[in-house]
Design a protein around this motif. Structure first.
Motif, PDB file in Angstrom:
ATOM      1  N   GLU A  92       0.969  -1.238  -0.059  1.00 30.71           N
ATOM      2  CA  GLU A  92       0.035  -0.054  -0.141  1.00 30.71           C
ATOM      3  C   GLU A  92       1.004   1.210   0.018  1.00 30.71           C
ATOM      4  O   GLU A  92       0.628   2.199  -0.780  1.00 30.71           O
ATOM      5  CB  GLU A  92      -0.953   0.091   1.228  1.00 30.71           C
ATOM      6  N   PHE A  93       1.815   1.408   0.797  1.00 32.82           N
ATOM      7  CA  PHE A  93       2.860   2.739   0.933  1.00 32.82           C
ATOM      8  C   PHE A  93       4.066   2.675   0.232  1.00 32.82           C
ATOM      9  O   PHE A  93       4.688   3.763   0.343  1.00 32.82           O
ATOM     10  CB  PHE A  93       2.847   2.872   2.590  1.00 32.82           C
ATOM     11  N   GLU A  94       4.531   1.685  -0.019  1.00 38.08           N
ATOM     12  CA  GLU A  94       6.053   1.711  -0.612  1.00 38.08           C
ATOM     13  C   GLU A  94       6.975   2.280   0.330  1.00 38.08           C
ATOM     14  O   GLU A  94       7.516   3.462   0.037  1.00 38.08           O
ATOM     15  CB  GLU A  94       5.944   2.338  -2.176  1.00 38.08           C
ATOM     16  N   PRO A  95       6.912   1.818   1.383  1.00 35.27           N
ATOM     17  CA  PRO A  95       7.791   2.438   2.390  1.00 35.27           C
ATOM     18  C   PRO A  95       9.365   2.653   2.335  1.00 35.27           C
ATOM     19  O   PRO A  95       9.728   1.449   1.578  1.00 35.27           O
ATOM     20  CB  PRO A  95       7.429   1.596   3.800  1.00 35.27           C
ATOM     21  N   CYS A 116       7.686   4.919   7.384  1.00 42.27           N
ATOM     22  CA  CYS A 116       8.324   6.005   6.829  1.00 42.27           C
ATOM     23  C   CYS A 116       7.723   6.008   5.335  1.00 42.27           C
ATOM     24  O   CYS A 116       8.599   4.946   4.891  1.00 42.27           O
ATOM     25  CB  CYS A 116       9.746   6.121   6.913  1.00 42.27           C
ATOM     26  N   SER A 117       6.920   6.551   4.853  1.00 42.72           N
ATOM     27  CA  SER A 117       6.628   6.555   3.525  1.00 42.72           C
ATOM     28  C   SER A 117       6.544   7.809   2.847  1.00 42.72           C
ATOM     29  O   SER A 117       6.008   8.872   3.457  1.00 42.72           O
ATOM     30  CB  SER A 117       5.389   5.702   3.435  1.00 42.72           C
ATOM     31  N   PRO A 118       6.825   8.043   1.447  1.00 42.25           N
ATOM     32  CA  PRO A 118       6.758   9.308   0.609  1.00 42.25           C
ATOM     33  C   PRO A 118       4.997   9.496   0.423  1.00 42.25           C
ATOM     34  O   PRO A 118       4.701  10.788  -0.002  1.00 42.25           O
ATOM     35  CB  PRO A 118       7.251   8.883  -0.544  1.00 42.25           C
ATOM     36  N   LYS A 119       4.318   8.486   0.601  1.00 45.37           N
ATOM     37  CA  LYS A 119       2.717   8.673   0.534  1.00 45.37           C
ATOM     38  C   LYS A 119       2.298   9.758   1.805  1.00 45.37           C
ATOM     39  O   LYS A 119       1.260  10.120   1.490  1.00 45.37           O
ATOM     40  CB  LYS A 119       2.123   7.808   0.355  1.00 45.37           C
ATOM     41  N   PHE A 120       3.071   9.762   2.736  1.00 46.65           N
ATOM     42  CA  PHE A 120       2.595  10.594   3.949  1.00 46.65           C
ATOM     43  C   PHE A 120       3.159  11.948   3.646  1.00 46.65           C
ATOM     44  O   PHE A 120       2.854  12.673   4.634  1.00 46.65           O
ATOM     45  CB  PHE A 120       3.210  10.038   5.147  1.00 46.65           C
ATOM     46  N   ALA A 121       3.812  12.563   2.658  1.00 47.84           N
ATOM     47  CA  ALA A 121       4.376  13.860   2.476  1.00 47.84           C
ATOM     48  C   ALA A 121       3.280  14.720   2.618  1.00 47.84           C
ATOM     49  O   ALA A 121       2.292  14.597   1.832  1.00 47.84           O
ATOM     50  CB  ALA A 121       5.156  13.870   1.221  1.00 47.84           C
ATOM     51  N   GLY A 122       3.245  15.843   3.370  1.00 49.97           N
ATOM     52  CA  GLY A 122       2.319  16.895   3.362  1.00 49.97           C
ATOM     53  C   GLY A 122       1.040  16.464   4.016  1.00 49.97           C
ATOM     54  O   GLY A 122       0.212  17.406   4.171  1.00 49.97           O
ATOM     55  N   LYS A 123       1.068  15.550   4.766  1.00 49.78           N
ATOM     56  CA  LYS A 123      -0.175  14.929   5.631  1.00 49.78           C
ATOM     57  C   LYS A 123       0.171  15.169   6.953  1.00 49.78           C
ATOM     58  O   LYS A 123       1.218  14.689   7.499  1.00 49.78           O
ATOM     59  CB  LYS A 123      -0.637  13.771   5.182  1.00 49.78           C
ATOM     60  N   ARG A 124      -0.804  15.402   8.026  1.00 52.62           N
ATOM     61  CA  ARG A 124      -0.433  15.611   9.339  1.00 52.62           C
ATOM     62  C   ARG A 124      -0.672  14.057   9.789  1.00 52.62           C
ATOM     63  O   ARG A 124      -1.215  13.180   9.267  1.00 52.62           O
ATOM     64  CB  ARG A 124      -1.555  16.487  10.003  1.00 52.62           C
ATOM     65  N   MET A 125       0.074  13.964  10.884  1.00 52.14           N
ATOM     66  CA  MET A 125       0.112  12.604  11.741  1.00 52.14           C
ATOM     67  C   MET A 125      -1.058  12.049  11.947  1.00 52.14           C
ATOM     68  O   MET A 125      -1.096  10.777  11.575  1.00 52.14           O
ATOM     69  CB  MET A 125       0.840  13.066  13.086  1.00 52.14           C
ATOM     70  N   LEU A 126      -2.330  12.688  12.281  1.00 55.25           N
ATOM     71  CA  LEU A 126      -3.475  11.945  12.403  1.00 55.25           C
ATOM     72  C   LEU A 126      -3.989  11.484  10.979  1.00 55.25           C
ATOM     73  O   LEU A 126      -4.374  10.003  10.910  1.00 55.25           O
ATOM     74  CB  LEU A 126      -4.332  12.854  12.968  1.00 55.25           C
ATOM     75  N   ALA A 127      -3.757  11.990   9.713  1.00 54.34           N
ATOM     76  CA  ALA A 127      -4.064  11.599   8.438  1.00 54.34           C
ATOM     77  C   ALA A 127      -3.164  10.596   8.023  1.00 54.34           C
ATOM     78  O   ALA A 127      -3.836   9.459   7.465  1.00 54.34           O
ATOM     79  CB  ALA A 127      -3.998  12.847   7.542  1.00 54.34           C
ATOM     80  N   GLN A 128      -1.916  10.547   8.522  1.00 55.19           N
ATOM     81  CA  GLN A 128      -1.177   9.378   7.888  1.00 55.19           C
ATOM     82  C   GLN A 128      -1.681   7.934   9.038  1.00 55.19           C
ATOM     83  O   GLN A 128      -1.670   6.916   8.320  1.00 55.19           O
ATOM     84  CB  GLN A 128       0.342   9.830   8.716  1.00 55.19           C
ATOM     85  N   GLN A 129      -1.813   8.198  10.301  1.00 51.68           N
ATOM     86  CA  GLN A 129      -2.261   7.057  11.026  1.00 51.68           C
ATOM     87  C   GLN A 129      -3.816   6.677  10.410  1.00 51.68           C
ATOM     88  O   GLN A 129      -3.735   5.217  10.726  1.00 51.68           O
ATOM     89  CB  GLN A 129      -2.263   7.389  12.332  1.00 51.68           C
ATOM     90  N   ARG A 130      -4.573   7.539  10.049  1.00 46.69           N
ATOM     91  CA  ARG A 130      -5.892   6.982   9.521  1.00 46.69           C
ATOM     92  C   ARG A 130      -5.567   5.999   8.402  1.00 46.69           C
ATOM     93  O   ARG A 130      -6.268   5.080   8.064  1.00 46.69           O
ATOM     94  CB  ARG A 130      -6.822   8.151   9.268  1.00 46.69           C
ATOM     95  N   MET A 131      -4.636   6.634   7.245  1.00 44.08           N
ATOM     96  CA  MET A 131      -4.394   5.954   6.368  1.00 44.08           C
ATOM     97  C   MET A 131      -3.581   4.355   6.544  1.00 44.08           C
ATOM     98  O   MET A 131      -4.107   3.412   6.144  1.00 44.08           O
ATOM     99  CB  MET A 131      -3.322   6.516   5.454  1.00 44.08           C
ATOM    100  N   VAL A 132      -2.979   4.437   7.602  1.00 44.54           N
ATOM    101  CA  VAL A 132      -2.549   2.953   8.004  1.00 44.54           C
ATOM    102  C   VAL A 132      -3.647   2.119   8.649  1.00 44.54           C
ATOM    103  O   VAL A 132      -3.878   0.855   8.359  1.00 44.54           O
ATOM    104  CB  VAL A 132      -1.372   3.206   9.270  1.00 44.54           C
ATOM    105  N   ASN A 133      -4.523   2.795   9.371  1.00 46.50           N
ATOM    106  CA  ASN A 133      -5.657   1.958   9.948  1.00 46.50           C
ATOM    107  C   ASN A 133      -6.835   1.544   8.892  1.00 46.50           C
ATOM    108  O   ASN A 133      -7.296   0.428   9.085  1.00 46.50           O
ATOM    109  CB  ASN A 133      -6.399   3.097  10.734  1.00 46.50           C
ATOM    110  N   THR A 134      -6.826   2.323   7.714  1.00 44.15           N
ATOM    111  CA  THR A 134      -7.749   1.927   6.700  1.00 44.15           C
ATOM    112  C   THR A 134      -7.283   0.757   5.957  1.00 44.15           C
ATOM    113  O   THR A 134      -7.833   0.002   5.686  1.00 44.15           O
ATOM    114  CB  THR A 134      -7.693   3.004   5.633  1.00 44.15           C
TER     115      THR A 134
END
Length: 153
Positions: A92-95, A116-134
């Motif tokens: 999913e994230f190509e970490p 640590c993933s480039p797909k998290f760039a520009g997103k806040r920590m909560l949004a990053q963790q929601r992506m992982v939860n999804t």
């Protein structure tokens, strides 16, 4: 029309005694209460013309295939559940960095995940963790908890 900083300097100069202005080789100009708009404009012009020009930098772009870092190598000590989590996150994230660990003592009810993933760039920590939860949502229903540490490279 003067910028905000020039206006502040003019007001400040009017409230203090004359002080020599030593910038860019200008030694004879002084600040005083009798500064006029034309004097300010000439000083500003002199400063702009005597300051050295800043160098320009060229930006180069590379194709995404050259700049893409290889995914982290899967450790051989992962158990079956950790391996499943690892595979989903890599797909999913190509970490660039990934750590998956069962921190519940071996029963599989709590996992520590650092990613640590480039797909998290520009997103806040909560949004990053929601992506992982999804991504791990159906697996997480059976867990007691998870420790997520996410970041962008």
């Amino acid at each position: 029309m003067l910028c905000r900083n020039c206006l502040r300097a003019t007001r400040a100069a009017a409230s203090r005694p004359a002080i020599p202005l030593l910038r860019a080789g200008i030694s004879s100009v002084t600040r005083s209460a009798t500064y006029t708009t034309s004097t300010q404009a000439s000083v500003r012009h002199t400063l702009q013309t005597r300051l050295p020009a800043l160098p320009t930098f060229r930006t180069y772009s590379t194709s995404s295939s050259e700049s893409a870092a290889p995914p982290p190598e899967k450790p051989d000590y992962l158990n079956e559940a950790e391996s499943t989590i690892w595979d989903r996150l890599v797909a999913e994230f190509e970490p660039t960095e990934l750590v998956v660990q069962d921190i519940s003592g071996g029963c599989g009810s709590m996992y520590g995940i650092e990613i640590c993933s480039p797909k998290f760039a520009g997103k806040r920590m909560l949004a990053q963790q929601r992506m992982v939860n999804t991504c791990l949502g159906d697996l997480m229903t059976n867990w007691h908890g998870a420790q997520l540490k996410t970041r962008a490279p």
